[in-house]
Design a protein around this motif. Structure first.
Motif, PDB file in Angstrom:
ATOM      1  N   VAL A   1       0.923  -1.347  -0.157  1.00  0.00           N
ATOM      2  CA  VAL A   1       0.071   0.116   0.020  1.00  0.00           C
ATOM      3  C   VAL A   1       0.877   1.241   0.043  1.00  0.00           C
ATOM      4  CG1 VAL A   1      -1.825   1.259   1.356  1.00  0.00           C
ATOM      5  CG2 VAL A   1      -1.722  -1.223   1.294  1.00  0.00           C
ATOM      6  N   GLU A   2       0.651   2.051  -0.842  1.00  0.00           N
ATOM      7  CA  GLU A   2       1.508   3.250  -1.145  1.00  0.00           C
ATOM      8  C   GLU A   2       1.083   4.429  -0.060  1.00  0.00           C
ATOM      9  OE1 GLU A   2       4.365   3.147  -2.624  1.00  0.00           O
ATOM     10  OE2 GLU A   2       4.147   1.314  -3.671  1.00  0.00           O
ATOM     11  N   PRO A   3       1.843   5.379   0.351  1.00  0.00           N
ATOM     12  CA  PRO A   3       1.472   6.332   1.076  1.00  0.00           C
ATOM     13  C   PRO A   3       0.531   7.230   0.372  1.00  0.00           C
ATOM     14  CG  PRO A   3       3.788   6.255   1.105  1.00  0.00           C
ATOM     15  CD  PRO A   3       3.446   5.238   0.215  1.00  0.00           C
ATOM     16  N   GLY A   4      -0.550   7.566   1.215  1.00  0.00           N
ATOM     17  CA  GLY A   4      -1.610   8.744   0.525  1.00  0.00           C
ATOM     18  C   GLY A   4      -2.789   7.626  -0.015  1.00  0.00           C
ATOM     19  N   GLU A   5      -2.565   6.295  -0.376  1.00  0.00           N
ATOM     20  CA  GLU A   5      -3.560   5.737  -1.156  1.00  0.00           C
ATOM     21  C   GLU A   5      -4.690   5.155  -0.260  1.00  0.00           C
ATOM     22  OE1 GLU A   5      -2.818   2.159  -4.289  1.00  0.00           O
ATOM     23  OE2 GLU A   5      -1.802   1.869  -2.364  1.00  0.00           O
ATOM     24  N   VAL A   6      -5.848   5.080  -0.846  1.00  0.00           N
ATOM     25  CA  VAL A   6      -7.029   4.299  -0.328  1.00  0.00           C
ATOM     26  C   VAL A   6      -6.899   2.794  -0.735  1.00  0.00           C
ATOM     27  CG1 VAL A   6      -9.398   4.060   0.075  1.00  0.00           C
ATOM     28  CG2 VAL A   6      -8.380   6.264   0.046  1.00  0.00           C
TER      29      VAL A   6
ATOM     30  N   ARG B   1      -7.948  14.414   2.320  1.00  0.00           N
ATOM     31  CA  ARG B   1      -7.363  15.539   1.553  1.00  0.00           C
ATOM     32  C   ARG B   1      -6.725  16.556   2.409  1.00  0.00           C
ATOM     33  NH1 ARG B   1     -13.191  16.207  -1.830  1.00  0.00           N
ATOM     34  NH2 ARG B   1     -12.931  14.868  -3.474  1.00  0.00           N
ATOM     35  N   ALA B   2      -7.181  16.635   3.625  1.00  0.00           N
ATOM     36  CA  ALA B   2      -6.663  17.709   4.380  1.00  0.00           C
ATOM     37  C   ALA B   2      -5.068  17.301   4.886  1.00  0.00           C
ATOM     38  CB  ALA B   2      -7.332  17.931   5.751  1.00  0.00           C
ATOM     39  N   THR B   3      -4.961  15.861   5.173  1.00  0.00           N
ATOM     40  CA  THR B   3      -4.027  15.512   6.001  1.00  0.00           C
ATOM     41  C   THR B   3      -2.841  14.438   4.849  1.00  0.00           C
ATOM     42  OG1 THR B   3      -4.841  13.122   6.462  1.00  0.00           O
ATOM     43  CG2 THR B   3      -5.367  15.169   8.004  1.00  0.00           C
ATOM     44  N   GLY B   4      -3.599  13.847   3.794  1.00  0.00           N
ATOM     45  CA  GLY B   4      -2.710  13.047   2.967  1.00  0.00           C
ATOM     46  C   GLY B   4      -2.498  11.723   3.775  1.00  0.00           C
ATOM     47  N   MET B   5      -3.587  11.208   4.745  1.00  0.00           N
ATOM     48  CA  MET B   5      -3.467  10.025   5.383  1.00  0.00           C
ATOM     49  C   MET B   5      -3.701   8.686   4.480  1.00  0.00           C
ATOM     50  SD  MET B   5      -6.118   9.173   8.374  1.00  0.00           S
ATOM     51  CE  MET B   5      -7.359   9.573   7.514  1.00  0.00           C
ATOM     52  N   THR B   6      -2.893   7.628   4.647  1.00  0.00           N
ATOM     53  CA  THR B   6      -3.261   6.486   4.103  1.00  0.00           C
ATOM     54  C   THR B   6      -4.283   5.471   4.709  1.00  0.00           C
ATOM     55  OG1 THR B   6      -0.747   6.394   3.561  1.00  0.00           O
ATOM     56  CG2 THR B   6      -1.951   4.230   3.018  1.00  0.00           C
ATOM     57  N   VAL B   7      -5.063   4.918   3.706  1.00  0.00           N
ATOM     58  CA  VAL B   7      -6.429   4.312   4.414  1.00  0.00           C
ATOM     59  C   VAL B   7      -6.530   2.959   3.892  1.00  0.00           C
ATOM     60  CG1 VAL B   7      -8.811   4.200   4.552  1.00  0.00           C
ATOM     61  CG2 VAL B   7      -7.862   6.391   4.482  1.00  0.00           C
TER      62      VAL B   7
END
Length: 298
Positions: free
Chosen positions: A46-51, A202-208
């Motif tokens: 899983v890549e950073p920032g990906e859902v 969108r605000a944080t770039g968090m990965t999910v």
């Protein structure tokens, strides 16, 4: 909602000094319950920032894989890395990077929404001076500011799920893991949960990393999906790629097909065969847990 960058020396550490490591890297992940091989040699990144969606029928091994990633199940060193940290050797640094919403309900109906999120702020070891603003920020991010001081027992099912999202977000995680986050919710409540989650991303770039049985959710919100069946990955790619592959397969085999392929068609193609009473639907505890969660949210 802002992201914390000071998760402690263990969380940032030296495992990923350049910030380029994969959010999750599973290599030949396997796990047994007695003689049952729940996860059987799974590989995915899983890549950073990906859902990233982990799909499959009940009993496919999705929740077992998630519990291993979240350090709740022990696995040998080298099988799983989270932002460069080996989950077997660096459990606490990994946990500081995570937010986790399990399939089972985690909110306490006898507490207010604010009290629930505050409790999780303590569990996640948010510094005392930061707790109040961080709790307020998490509640605002999921649209529960006005209901924050009501007992959770008065919340609707959709509000409860959004509260649980706030509980996971209060630590400002780099990786959010959601196990069936919209189970038992009506379409409007499901859309509300995803809208709030999309805003936070969108605000944080968090990965999910998310598991869901709702193929429309996976199609609309996931950048890539992996489809598990009987403990193994059967297909992996973007929803558009997997649908196109199925259309091409139908065309080459001469199979009759009306209209375009859907992600549900892909699901049926890879997991619809071989389902039998020994594997389909998970065990008694899985069914009971799922029904309890759905009934409490209904």
């Amino acid at each position: 909602m802002t992201r914390r960058t000071d998760h402690g020396t263990g969380a940032t550490g030296t495992a990923d000094p350049t910030g380029t490591a994969a959010a999750i890297e599973c290599t030949d992940l396997a796990y047994r319950f007695g003689e049952t091989r729940a996860v059987d040699g799974v590989d995915f990144t899983v890549e950073p920032g990906e859902v990233f969606g982990l799909l499959g029928p009940n009993g496919a091994g999705k929740t077992t894989a998630i519990r291993a990633i979240t350090t709740l199940l022990p696995v040998p060193a080298g099988m799983i890395r989270v932002f460069g940290h080996d989950v077997a050797r660096e459990r606490m640094p990994v946990r500081r990077l995570l937010g986790y919403v399990p399939q089972q309900l985690s909110a306490d109906g006898s507490l207010t929404g604010r009290e629930n999120v505050g409790l999780f702020a303590k569990v996640y070891d948010v510094p005392r001076r930061e707790r109040r603003p961080r709790v307020d920020e998490a509640l605002a991010a999921v649209g529960l500011t006005d209901a924050a001081d009501r007992l959770v027992s008065t919340y609707s099912g959709g509000m409860v799920r959004r509260l649980e999202l706030a509980q996971a977000l209060v630590s400002a995680p780099r990786l959010l893991i959601l196990d069936e986050p919209t189970i038992g919710l009506d379409p409007i409540a499901r859309t509300s949960v995803w809208a709030r989650l999309t805003d936070v991303r969108r605000a944080t770039g968090m990965t999910v990393l998310v598991t869901t049985h709702y193929m429309d959710e996976a199609d609309q919100y996931c950048d890539r999906v992996a489809l598990m069946h009987l403990g193994r990955i059967r297909a992996l790619g973007t929803p558009a790629q997997l649908k196109e592959e199925l259309r091409e397969l139908r065309r080459h085999t001469g199979a009759a097909a009306s209209g375009t392929a859907t992600l549900e068609d892909v699901f049926r193609h890879h997991a619809g065969s071989g389902l039998d009473d020994d594997h389909a639907g998970g065990g008694f505890r899985d069914v009971r847990s799922t029904r309890r969660t759905a009934s409490r949210l209904g």
